[in-house]
Design a protein around this motif. Structure first.
Motif, PDB file in Angstrom:
ATOM      1  N   GLY A 142       0.812  -1.215   0.000  1.00 41.82           N
ATOM      2  CA  GLY A 142       0.000   0.000   0.000  1.00 41.82           C
ATOM      3  C   GLY A 142       0.842   1.259   0.000  1.00 41.82           C
ATOM      4  N   SER A 143       1.927   1.253   0.784  1.00 42.43           N
ATOM      5  CA  SER A 143       2.796   2.418   0.829  1.00 42.43           C
ATOM      6  C   SER A 143       3.519   2.604  -0.505  1.00 42.43           C
ATOM      7  CB  SER A 143       3.810   2.274   1.967  1.00 42.43           C
ATOM      8  OG  SER A 143       4.588   3.440   2.107  1.00 42.43           O
ATOM      9  N   PHE A 144       3.902   1.508  -1.145  1.00 43.52           N
ATOM     10  CA  PHE A 144       4.526   1.604  -2.473  1.00 43.52           C
ATOM     11  C   PHE A 144       3.570   2.249  -3.468  1.00 43.52           C
ATOM     12  CE2 PHE A 144       5.132  -0.136  -6.738  1.00 43.52           C
ATOM     13  CZ  PHE A 144       6.452   0.219  -6.984  1.00 43.52           C
ATOM     14  N   LEU A 145       2.319   1.847  -3.421  1.00 43.89           N
ATOM     15  CA  LEU A 145       1.330   2.435  -4.324  1.00 43.89           C
ATOM     16  C   LEU A 145       1.198   3.937  -4.083  1.00 43.89           C
ATOM     17  CD1 LEU A 145      -1.473  -0.300  -4.180  1.00 43.89           C
ATOM     18  CD2 LEU A 145       0.103   0.163  -6.075  1.00 43.89           C
ATOM     19  N   PHE A 146       1.215   4.329  -2.812  1.00 43.49           N
ATOM     20  CA  PHE A 146       1.052   5.748  -2.495  1.00 43.49           C
ATOM     21  C   PHE A 146       2.247   6.568  -2.951  1.00 43.49           C
ATOM     22  CE2 PHE A 146       0.963   9.186   0.923  1.00 43.49           C
ATOM     23  CZ  PHE A 146       0.114   9.989   0.186  1.00 43.49           C
ATOM     24  N   HIS A 147       3.447   6.014  -2.790  1.00 42.36           N
ATOM     25  CA  HIS A 147       4.644   6.771  -3.138  1.00 42.36           C
ATOM     26  C   HIS A 147       4.984   6.679  -4.627  1.00 42.36           C
ATOM     27  CE1 HIS A 147       5.691   8.144   0.847  1.00 42.36           C
ATOM     28  NE2 HIS A 147       5.428   6.932   1.317  1.00 42.36           N
ATOM     29  N   THR A 148       4.144   6.009  -5.386  1.00 42.30           N
ATOM     30  CA  THR A 148       4.322   5.982  -6.842  1.00 42.30           C
ATOM     31  C   THR A 148       3.153   6.694  -7.535  1.00 42.30           C
ATOM     32  OG1 THR A 148       3.397   3.733  -6.816  1.00 42.30           O
ATOM     33  CG2 THR A 148       5.805   3.953  -6.956  1.00 42.30           C
ATOM     34  N   ALA A 186      -3.562   6.734  -1.415  1.00 41.32           N
ATOM     35  CA  ALA A 186      -3.413   7.126  -0.015  1.00 41.32           C
ATOM     36  C   ALA A 186      -4.254   6.223   0.875  1.00 41.32           C
ATOM     37  CB  ALA A 186      -3.814   8.586   0.172  1.00 41.32           C
ATOM     38  N   LEU A 187      -5.439   5.866   0.385  1.00 40.16           N
ATOM     39  CA  LEU A 187      -6.302   4.946   1.130  1.00 40.16           C
ATOM     40  C   LEU A 187      -5.652   3.568   1.218  1.00 40.16           C
ATOM     41  CD1 LEU A 187      -9.110   5.009   2.477  1.00 40.16           C
ATOM     42  CD2 LEU A 187     -10.040   4.074   0.354  1.00 40.16           C
ATOM     43  N   ALA A 188      -5.032   3.134   0.120  1.00 41.24           N
ATOM     44  CA  ALA A 188      -4.327   1.849   0.130  1.00 41.24           C
ATOM     45  C   ALA A 188      -3.172   1.863   1.115  1.00 41.24           C
ATOM     46  CB  ALA A 188      -3.819   1.532  -1.274  1.00 41.24           C
ATOM     47  N   ASP A 189      -2.657   3.040   1.397  1.00 38.79           N
ATOM     48  CA  ASP A 189      -1.555   3.198   2.338  1.00 38.79           C
ATOM     49  C   ASP A 189      -2.034   3.149   3.781  1.00 38.79           C
ATOM     50  OD1 ASP A 189       1.026   3.842   3.351  1.00 38.79           O
ATOM     51  OD2 ASP A 189       0.513   5.962   3.358  1.00 38.79           O
ATOM     52  N   VAL A 190      -3.071   3.909   4.097  1.00 35.99           N
ATOM     53  CA  VAL A 190      -3.456   4.079   5.506  1.00 35.99           C
ATOM     54  C   VAL A 190      -4.299   2.931   6.053  1.00 35.99           C
ATOM     55  CG1 VAL A 190      -3.308   6.585   5.334  1.00 35.99           C
ATOM     56  CG2 VAL A 190      -5.503   5.462   4.934  1.00 35.99           C
ATOM     57  N   VAL A 191      -5.073   2.258   5.208  1.00 32.83           N
ATOM     58  CA  VAL A 191      -5.953   1.201   5.706  1.00 32.83           C
ATOM     59  C   VAL A 191      -5.162   0.041   6.322  1.00 32.83           C
ATOM     60  CG1 VAL A 191      -7.626  -0.568   5.054  1.00 32.83           C
ATOM     61  CG2 VAL A 191      -7.941   1.792   4.289  1.00 32.83           C
ATOM     62  N   PRO A 192      -4.153  -0.527   5.631  1.00 26.45           N
ATOM     63  CA  PRO A 192      -3.402  -1.618   6.262  1.00 26.45           C
ATOM     64  C   PRO A 192      -2.712  -1.198   7.555  1.00 26.45           C
ATOM     65  CG  PRO A 192      -2.967  -1.556   3.904  1.00 26.45           C
ATOM     66  CD  PRO A 192      -3.706  -0.297   4.243  1.00 26.45           C
ATOM     67  N   ILE A 193      -2.242   0.057   7.604  1.00 17.66           N
ATOM     68  CA  ILE A 193      -1.599   0.538   8.829  1.00 17.66           C
ATOM     69  C   ILE A 193      -2.593   0.553   9.984  1.00 17.66           C
ATOM     70  CG2 ILE A 193      -0.497   2.535   9.925  1.00 17.66           C
ATOM     71  CD1 ILE A 193       0.608   3.262   7.144  1.00 17.66           C
ATOM     72  N   ALA A 194      -3.801   1.055   9.726  1.00 22.89           N
ATOM     73  CA  ALA A 194      -4.834   1.099  10.764  1.00 22.89           C
ATOM     74  C   ALA A 194      -5.228  -0.307  11.196  1.00 22.89           C
ATOM     75  CB  ALA A 194      -6.053   1.864  10.258  1.00 22.89           C
TER      76      ALA A 194
END
Length: 226
Positions: free
Chosen positions: A65-71, A78-86
């Protein structure tokens, strides 16, 4: 809402291109390495522990998810980044209540819901000082809080959790300093957050494996020779 709207939130990004944050993007591999290392540990010491395995999968999802956000750097990524973290934060807290503080399921779920509510209450008050890093402060406080209580209820987990909390605070410092230090260090410091936070997630899972019912059962079996 335009889910494809671009987001420019980090020092390294200078444009909308896919590889505009190469270091931030590539260092997400640290989460995949952390997930692999945790999986190897799980195989050796806690095979059959579904809770720990679930968290390992979530760590891998954090990296993706973070890779998707930073690309892509869009609202949907951004949603793909924060959801797994939560998912990791609140799932881990729930398991910590059960395994480390040894609460019943009812108390564990109630404590997790209270932590969720407190997190959303505290973060906005700190956002003016810490920016988007404010959302992680409740998680850091929770690590130290559980470590303190574990000193009496689950001593083997206390010191490792406190050490993990210290590493987490350092990683948060690098996350927070990304934009302020941008004029003097154009690469930014967010990539250090990725590397250290991957270590934090591994260490957290290691603690759960240490106190896993499956691991304890294996240790008892080995001790009795059966």
């Amino acid at each position: 809402m335009d889910w494809s709207a671009p987001i420019d939130a980090y020092c390294e990004r200078l444009g909308p291109q896919f590889w505009a944050e190469p270091v931030n993007a590539v260092t997400n591999g640290a989460f995949l390495l952390a997930a692999f290392a945790a999986w190897m540990l799980w195989r050796r010491q806690a095979r059959g522990d579904a809770g720990a395995l679930f968290l390992i999968v979530v760590v891998a999802c954090v990296g993706i998810g973070s890779f998707l956000f930073h690309t892509f750097a869009t609202r949907w990524s951004a949603l793909a980044d924060v959801v797994p973290i939560a998912v990791f934060i609140y799932s881990y807290f729930l398991l910590a209540m059960r395994r480390i503080l040894q609460l019943g399921w009812g108390w564990s779920i109630g404590a997790t819901l209270a932590f969720l509510a407190a997190s959303y209450g505290v973060a906005p008050m700190l956002s003016g000082i810490l920016g988007s890093s404010a959302g992680y402060v409740p998680a850091a406080l929770a690590i130290f809080g559980v470590a303190a209580v574990a000193a009496r209820r689950c001593p083997p987990a206390s010191a490792p959790l406190a050490l993990t909390g210290a590493v987490f605070v350092i990683s948060l410092a690098f996350r927070t300093s990304d934009i302020p230090f941008c004029p003097s260090f154009p690469l930014g410091t967010h990539f250090v957050w990725h590397c250290l936070n991957a270590l934090v997630l591994y260490l957290l899972i290691r603690v759960l494996v240490l106190v896993s019912p499956v691991a304890r059962s294996g240790n008892l079996t080995g001790a009795t020779g059966t």
